[in-house]
Scaffold this active site. Structure first.
Site, PDB file in Angstrom:
ATOM      1  N   LEU A 298       1.097  -1.224  -0.089  1.00 61.28           N
ATOM      2  CA  LEU A 298      -0.294   0.012  -0.067  1.00 61.28           C
ATOM      3  C   LEU A 298       0.575   0.993   0.005  1.00 61.28           C
ATOM      4  CD1 LEU A 298      -2.200  -0.650   2.855  1.00 61.28           C
ATOM      5  CD2 LEU A 298      -2.933  -0.695  -0.259  1.00 61.28           C
ATOM      6  N   ASP A 299       0.531   2.476  -1.025  1.00 59.66           N
ATOM      7  CA  ASP A 299       1.218   3.396  -0.710  1.00 59.66           C
ATOM      8  C   ASP A 299       1.533   3.785   1.241  1.00 59.66           C
ATOM      9  OD1 ASP A 299       1.126   3.633  -3.402  1.00 59.66           O
ATOM     10  OD2 ASP A 299      -0.501   5.226  -3.483  1.00 59.66           O
ATOM     11  N   ARG A 300       2.656   4.816   0.744  1.00 61.63           N
ATOM     12  CA  ARG A 300       2.854   5.120   2.875  1.00 61.63           C
ATOM     13  C   ARG A 300       1.510   5.674   2.707  1.00 61.63           C
ATOM     14  NH1 ARG A 300       5.002   9.605   4.892  1.00 61.63           N
ATOM     15  NH2 ARG A 300       4.708  11.120   2.172  1.00 61.63           N
ATOM     16  N   LEU A 301       0.437   6.424   1.996  1.00 69.80           N
ATOM     17  CA  LEU A 301      -0.216   7.929   2.570  1.00 69.80           C
ATOM     18  C   LEU A 301      -1.304   6.867   2.982  1.00 69.80           C
ATOM     19  CD1 LEU A 301       0.338  10.954   0.377  1.00 69.80           C
ATOM     20  CD2 LEU A 301       1.742   9.918   3.425  1.00 69.80           C
ATOM     21  N   THR A 302      -2.005   5.339   2.123  1.00 70.44           N
ATOM     22  CA  THR A 302      -3.412   4.813   2.461  1.00 70.44           C
ATOM     23  C   THR A 302      -3.175   4.077   2.915  1.00 70.44           C
ATOM     24  OG1 THR A 302      -2.584   4.448  -0.231  1.00 70.44           O
ATOM     25  CG2 THR A 302      -4.368   3.575   1.178  1.00 70.44           C
TER      26      THR A 302
END
Length: 292
Positions: free
Chosen positions: A131-135
């Protein structure tokens, strides 16, 4: 790939360095400076067989050596990583916003992988997907090397149904639901992924499920980098709190005040070992934000 000759230490595996060829001490000193030279002289660098690299060691081009990296200073991510499910094969967690899945760039110790290896005492823990860091949301890890490939293959082949929730502004001029297909490319060294002409490689079903709450359900059928963020922005509906799309916004590393309003809510798949249907659902919610 042959297992690394050095074990995981404090949640982090050794770095692997591909050599140009020749005297190893000279090459590592030139490429990485005095710190790398000191590691060679201290006997902290080994080859693929685990033999210690010394002052006189010469290796051919394409050979690899292994060493433990010096960790950068990192801002602690002040959020827990709740475990949703755990057995002998897998660990499923509810990843918070702002925490990278695995080490990359300036995010090393402050990643889900390293923190979980330390907290759960599972040195072979490995992510089956990212998962993306911000997700935030559901993230699956394998607990043992022997089963890693089976679960990673599920995600690589698109055999996992993934459902996301997102908040974005509502535009009546954008007809929904709709399937968005595009060609998304992420170039090395660039923060943003881009949509380019050509054969589509990214596909997402986008549905507006609660207009008053500006809440969307996103069902990707592929897994390109930043896919959901790029495609929502392409419709003129950028996800709230996104510092990259459509425009890059500089956010301080210790600013956790405005999380990206994107949540990996659910994953479903047929377990490759048992054949049983698996479903894991996040316990997190996207907090309503005032109108922008």
């Amino acid at each position: 790939m042959k297992p690394a000759p050095l074990p995981v230490r404090d949640g982090l595996g050794p770095a692997r360095v591909r050599l140009c060829g020749g005297p190893v001490l000279a090459e590592l000193s030139e490429r990485f400076g005095a710190a790398a030279r000191a590691k060679v002289l201290a006997g902290e660098v080994v080859d693929t067989d685990g033999a210690v690299v010394g002052e006189a060691t010469v290796l051919p081009a394409g050979a690899h050596v292994y060493l433990y990296r010096d960790l950068p200073d990192e801002v602690p991510v002040p959020f827990e990583i709740p475990v949703l499910y755990r057995d002998n094969d897998i660990v499923v967690v509810d990843k918070p916003h702002f925490l990278a899945t695995m080490p990359r760039g300036r995010h090393v110790a402050q990643t889900a992988l390293v923190r979980l290896r330390r907290e759960l005492a599972l040195p072979e823990l490995s992510p089956a997907h990212r998962l993306d860091r911000l997700t935030a949301g559901v993230l699956l890890f394998t607990a043992r090397r022997e089963v890693r490939g089976r679960y990673q293959t599920l995600f690589a082949r698109g055999e996992v149904r993934k459902t996301y929730l997102a908040r974005a502004e509502v535009d009546p001029a954008v007809p929904l639901p709709r399937v968005v297909r595009s060609r998304i490319i992420k170039y090395r060294g660039r923060l943003q992924a881009v949509s380019e002409p050509g054969e589509p490689n990214a596909e997402t079903l986008i549905e507006l499920i609660a207009p008053q709450q500006r809440l969307y359900q996103l069902t990707p059928r592929t897994g390109r980098t930043h896919q959901l963020r790029v495609q929502m922005a392409s419709l003129g509906l950028p996800i709230l709190g996104d510092p990259l799309y459509p425009n890059i916004i500089d956010v301080a590393p210790d600013d956790f005040s405005a999380p990206l309003q994107l949540l990996a809510q659910c994953i479903e798949f047929d377990d490759p070992r048992t054949g049983a249907r698996r479903k894991f659902v996040s316990r997190r919610t996207l907090h309503p934000q005032p109108p922008g």
